[in-house]
Design a protein around this motif. Structure first.
Motif, PDB file in Angstrom:
ATOM      1  N   SER A 545       0.660  -1.287   0.148  1.00  0.00           N
ATOM      2  CA  SER A 545       0.076   0.022   0.109  1.00  0.00           C
ATOM      3  C   SER A 545       0.882   1.257   0.080  1.00  0.00           C
ATOM      4  N   LEU A 546       2.040   1.255   0.734  1.00  0.00           N
ATOM      5  CA  LEU A 546       2.810   2.426   1.122  1.00  0.00           C
ATOM      6  C   LEU A 546       3.446   2.687  -0.538  1.00  0.00           C
ATOM      7  N   ALA A 547       3.891   1.453  -0.995  1.00  0.00           N
ATOM      8  CA  ALA A 547       4.419   1.754  -2.475  1.00  0.00           C
ATOM      9  C   ALA A 547       3.543   1.998  -3.628  1.00  0.00           C
ATOM     10  N   TYR A 548       2.527   1.221  -3.528  1.00  0.00           N
ATOM     11  CA  TYR A 548       1.449   1.564  -4.731  1.00  0.00           C
ATOM     12  C   TYR A 548       0.450   2.778  -4.572  1.00  0.00           C
ATOM     13  N   PHE A 607       5.034   4.885 -13.127  1.00  0.00           N
ATOM     14  CA  PHE A 607       4.452   4.278 -11.791  1.00  0.00           C
ATOM     15  C   PHE A 607       5.006   3.282 -11.254  1.00  0.00           C
ATOM     16  N   HIS A 608       5.516   2.325 -12.072  1.00  0.00           N
ATOM     17  CA  HIS A 608       6.010   0.931 -11.571  1.00  0.00           C
ATOM     18  C   HIS A 608       7.570   1.184 -10.987  1.00  0.00           C
ATOM     19  N   GLU A 609       8.137   2.354 -11.751  1.00  0.00           N
ATOM     20  CA  GLU A 609       9.679   2.786 -11.266  1.00  0.00           C
ATOM     21  C   GLU A 609       9.231   3.363  -9.760  1.00  0.00           C
ATOM     22  N   ARG A 610       8.369   4.128  -9.607  1.00  0.00           N
ATOM     23  CA  ARG A 610       8.160   4.797  -8.289  1.00  0.00           C
ATOM     24  C   ARG A 610       7.885   3.840  -7.223  1.00  0.00           C
ATOM     25  N   VAL A 611       7.027   2.631  -7.704  1.00  0.00           N
ATOM     26  CA  VAL A 611       6.837   1.412  -6.713  1.00  0.00           C
ATOM     27  C   VAL A 611       8.107   0.962  -6.486  1.00  0.00           C
ATOM     28  N   ARG A 612       8.768   0.628  -7.463  1.00  0.00           N
ATOM     29  CA  ARG A 612       9.985  -0.062  -7.096  1.00  0.00           C
ATOM     30  C   ARG A 612      11.145   0.783  -6.029  1.00  0.00           C
ATOM     31  N   ALA A 614       9.987   2.900  -4.024  1.00  0.00           N
ATOM     32  CA  ALA A 614       9.461   3.167  -2.765  1.00  0.00           C
ATOM     33  C   ALA A 614       9.661   2.015  -1.890  1.00  0.00           C
ATOM     34  N   PHE A 615       9.509   0.690  -2.474  1.00  0.00           N
ATOM     35  CA  PHE A 615       9.941  -0.544  -1.517  1.00  0.00           C
ATOM     36  C   PHE A 615      11.404  -0.380  -1.022  1.00  0.00           C
TER      37      PHE A 615
END
Ligand SMILES: Nc1ncnc2c1ncn2[C@@H]1O[C@H](COP(=O)(O)OP(=O)(O)OP(=O)(O)O)[C@@H](O)[C@H]1O
Ligand SMILES: Cc1cn([C@H]2C[C@H](O)[C@@H](COP(=O)(O)O)O2)c(=O)[nH]c1=O
Length: 688
Positions: A545-548, A607-612, A614-615
């Motif tokens: 949730s924090l990442a997505y 979007f997926h880069e930001r998620v990565r 953030a993790f």
């Protein structure tokens, strides 16, 4: 009405002193008359205070207040009449002293009766606001208004050139005002607030006892109730800190190389801080636990006293004084509000009597002692190159008093903390932002909670299954689960958030749907399994949730964290395995499956880069809890690393001591986990 009465009291306090001193022409006699009358006004607290609370609990509070106010009306009103009827200056001052003494003595019965009655008139949620209003008007606005009003009256009369009759001089008018404000309070309480009257069954039963028994009972109640004891002592501590600063202020101002004006400035700043703290404090900390806030404020006030001891410039000293006042004011507000809410009606009068008398005594004692001690000590000037500091007994006193105060504050914080385990600073910051942290839900957790996180196609499901197989091969109690969709309700939520053909939820709705799935999942699957000692392996949890929703959808991460913490009751995993992979690689694996993509998988590369990232940030912030693996490596190698990390963690858990455990040896003399770890020749020590 109470504000008006308080105005009357303050103007009366000043006017009685001035009135007494005006009877003499000699300045020494004037000073003695002024100081003596004011001292007499404070003295009764020490004499009658202890039994005043018994009156408040024993008799009808409405009648008690009305009778005391009528008597005060008569006594205060009689003071300006003596010279009008030809009384000599000596007789006038004597009567002013006696009437003041009686008036102040019976006030001590009025205050606990009022304090004990207020909580019965308003709801618990209104107590703090009502306290704020009372404290700000009593100690902030009305004394200033009284001083201004009296001087304006005097100046106005002088400048107008009008000669007023003796009975209508400004000081006389102020005294009539004081008396009339009491008459007005008596009438309002008698006719307007009838609800104050009457007695509960408990109070009626207690009144059967002797007064001395009731008096002792009051003290015993304070002594045996830890919360009340902590609050009372804490309030005294906060006032002692303020008192020490006031008592030492004059020599302290000199040690700063500042003059007489600095003393008044420091003095005034403490009261300004008091008003600011009481007036704005609750607005700033919002829903922070008042028990925590109380202890924090004592530490703030005491820490600021220490800061004063170190300050070498007036500007620093003023900041310190402001914080001392603010801390003491907020502690007093939090303390009295908690007392209002926690103390039973039957003993409330006695507890409040102890507080009000104690506060006066502590303040007086601290001021006097501090004045005495700084007077006794000497001072030495130390040159530190550009600046030189006075190391005086005043500063040593401030440092010692501050240190003791901090110790008291930490003690009362520990004793009263109602959110044990919740980090203090994070709770404070969260509260200021309107989202106080919730204490973790209590439960006996004997199992182990392992979470796999990562972007799309990172290989989470593959690793979850490999680990579960290894543990199950040894007949361990293993629960494999995932988010979203592990429960029946969760499966429906999963459909709502991921089905590309259904209506797209707004970012906040999406965050709430994931949180709802998580709340139900944790309550119905994860916690019960951990309680019985199982190893719970979850494919995704809070970090997703924090990442997505946080980084991906750019919703405020703190808000998502708070939401998740609320949903899970603060349940954190023991280990998070982060499978880090380039989104291009992961999404490539997903599309290679040939089953199409869901709504989130279809999001942009950015979007997926930001998620990565953030993790990765989350893992870097708490390395002990994370195992970060390069998910481009072969699945077996990754499984070996996970096994190695886990075998270290399982040692000593119920899982390990189970009859057949991950550590029970196979024919090769090794447990399945050890065998997995050996794939890469890894040792069992935890890694991050
Ligand atoms: N280490 C690996 N190297 C190469 N391919 C892998 C690796 N791990 C898993 N895979 C393959 O990648 C695909 C996705 O794996 P898996 O379903 O385990 O990922 P996931 O992270 O759970 O995916 P999702 O995000 O869709 O839930 C599968 O076809 C799987 O066989
Ligand atoms: C828990 C959780 C998940 N998501 C997203 C991440 C994925 O795109 C899907 C879950 O599908 P999976 O392939 O089965 O892992 O949902 C999310 O955005 N927020 C969350 O809290």
């Amino acid at each position: 009405m109470l504000g008006a009465a308080s105005f009357g009291d303050w103007i009366g306090l000043l006017a009685t002193g001035l009135f007494a001193s005006a009877q003499f022409s000699n300045s020494a006699a004037q000073g003695a008359a002024f100081g003596g009358t004011i001292a007499v006004r404070l003295l009764p607290a020490l004499l009658l205070g202890p039994i005043a609370g018994v009156f408040a609990d024993r008799f009808d509070r409405r009648y008690t207040m009305v009778i005391v106010d009528l008597l005060r009306f008569l006594f205060y009103g009689s003071i300006p009449l003596v010279p009008l009827f030809g009384g000599s200056p000596a007789l006038t001052v004597t009567w002013a002293t006696i009437a003041t003494f009686i008036g102040e003595t019976i006030t001590l019965i009025w205050i606990p009766a009022k304090e004990a009655a207020v909580p019965n008139l308003i709801s618990k949620s209104q107590i703090e606001v009502s306290n704020q209003l009372t404290l700000v008007t009593t100690y902030g606005i009305t004394p200033i208004l009284a001083a201004l009003g009296l001087s304006a009256l005097t100046a106005g009369v002088q400048h107008s050139g009008v000669s007023l009759p003796d009975w209508a001089q400004p000081v006389q008018l102020a005294l009539y005002m004081n008396a009339l404000s009491r008459l007005a309070t008596a009438l309002v309480v008698f006719f307007g607030i009838r609800e104050i009257g009457g007695k509960s069954a408990e109070r009626r039963a207690a009144a059967e006892q002797s007064m001395s028994r009731q008096f002792l009972d009051g003290w015993q109640y304070i002594g045996r109730t830890p919360l009340v004891r902590g609050l009372v002592l804490g309030i005294f501590g906060a006032f002692a800190a303020g008192g020490v600063v006031i008592g030492a202020a004059r020599t302290y101002a000199t040690s700063l190389g500042a003059g007489e004006a600095a003393f008044y400035l420091l003095f005034g700043t403490i009261f300004l801080g008091l008003a600011v703290g009481i007036g704005l404090g609750p607005m700033i900390v919002k829903d922070l636990s008042r028990r925590r806030w109380f202890g924090m404020n004592i530490v703030l006030a005491s820490g600021s006293v220490m800061f004063l001891g170190l300050a070498f410039h007036l500007s620093m000293a003023l900041v310190g004084a402001l914080l001392v006042g603010a801390g003491a004011g907020m502690a007093f507000l939090a303390g009295t509000t908690l007392l209002y809410g926690e103390v039973d009606d039957a003993v409330r009068g006695r507890v409040f009597a102890v507080v009000q008398i104690g506060v006066r005594m502590v303040l007086l004692l601290a001021i006097t002692l501090a004045g005495l001690l700084v007077g006794l000590g000497s001072s030495r000037r130390v040159d530190l190159g550009a600046i030189s500091v006075d190391i005086s007994s005043t500063r040593v006193l401030l440092l010692v008093a501050g240190a003791i105060g901090i110790w008291v504050g930490i003690g009362s914080f520990r004793q009263m903390d109602d959110k044990k385990g919740v980090p203090i600073l994070a709770d404070l910051i969260g509260s200021v932002r309107g989202r106080p942290l919730a204490p973790p839900e209590e439960f006996v957790r004997t199992g182990l909670f392992v979470v796999f996180e990562g972007g799309e196609g990172a290989g989470k499901s593959t690793q979850v299954n490999l680990l579960a197989d290894a543990l199950r091969a040894d007949h361990l109690d293993v629960v494999v689960t995932r988010e979203p969709g592990a429960t029946e309700l969760g499966a429906r939520i999963r459909g709502l958030v991921l089905d590309a053909s259904s209506h797209e939820p707004s970012p906040r709705a999406e965050a709430l749907l994931y949180a709802a799935d998580r709340a139900h999942h944790v309550a119905t699957r994860v916690r019960p399994a951990l309680e019985r000692g199982a190893v719970v392996i979850s494919d995704r949890y809070v970090d997703s949730s924090l990442a997505y929703q946080g980084a991906g959808r750019t919703l405020p991460v703190q808000e998502i964290a708070w939401l998740s913490s609320w949903a899970t009751g603060g349940l954190k995993p023991d280990l998070v395995v982060l499978l880090d992979v380039d989104p291009g690689v992961g999404l490539g694996r997903v599309s290679a499956r040939g089953v199409g993509t869901d709504r989130l998988e279809s999001e942009s590369k950015a979007f997926h880069e930001r998620v990565r990232y953030a993790f990765l940030d989350l893992a870097a912030a708490d390395p002990k809890r994370y195992l970060v693996l390069d998910a481009a490596r072969p699945a077996e190698e990754l499984a070996g690393e996970v096994a190695a990390r886990l075998s270290g963690m399982l040692a000593g858990t119920p899982a390990q001591s189970a009859p057949t455990s991950a550590f029970s040896k196979s024919a090769s003399g090794e447990s399945p986990l050890e065998e997995m770890a050996e794939v890469l020749d890894l040792d069992e020590s935890p890694k991050s």
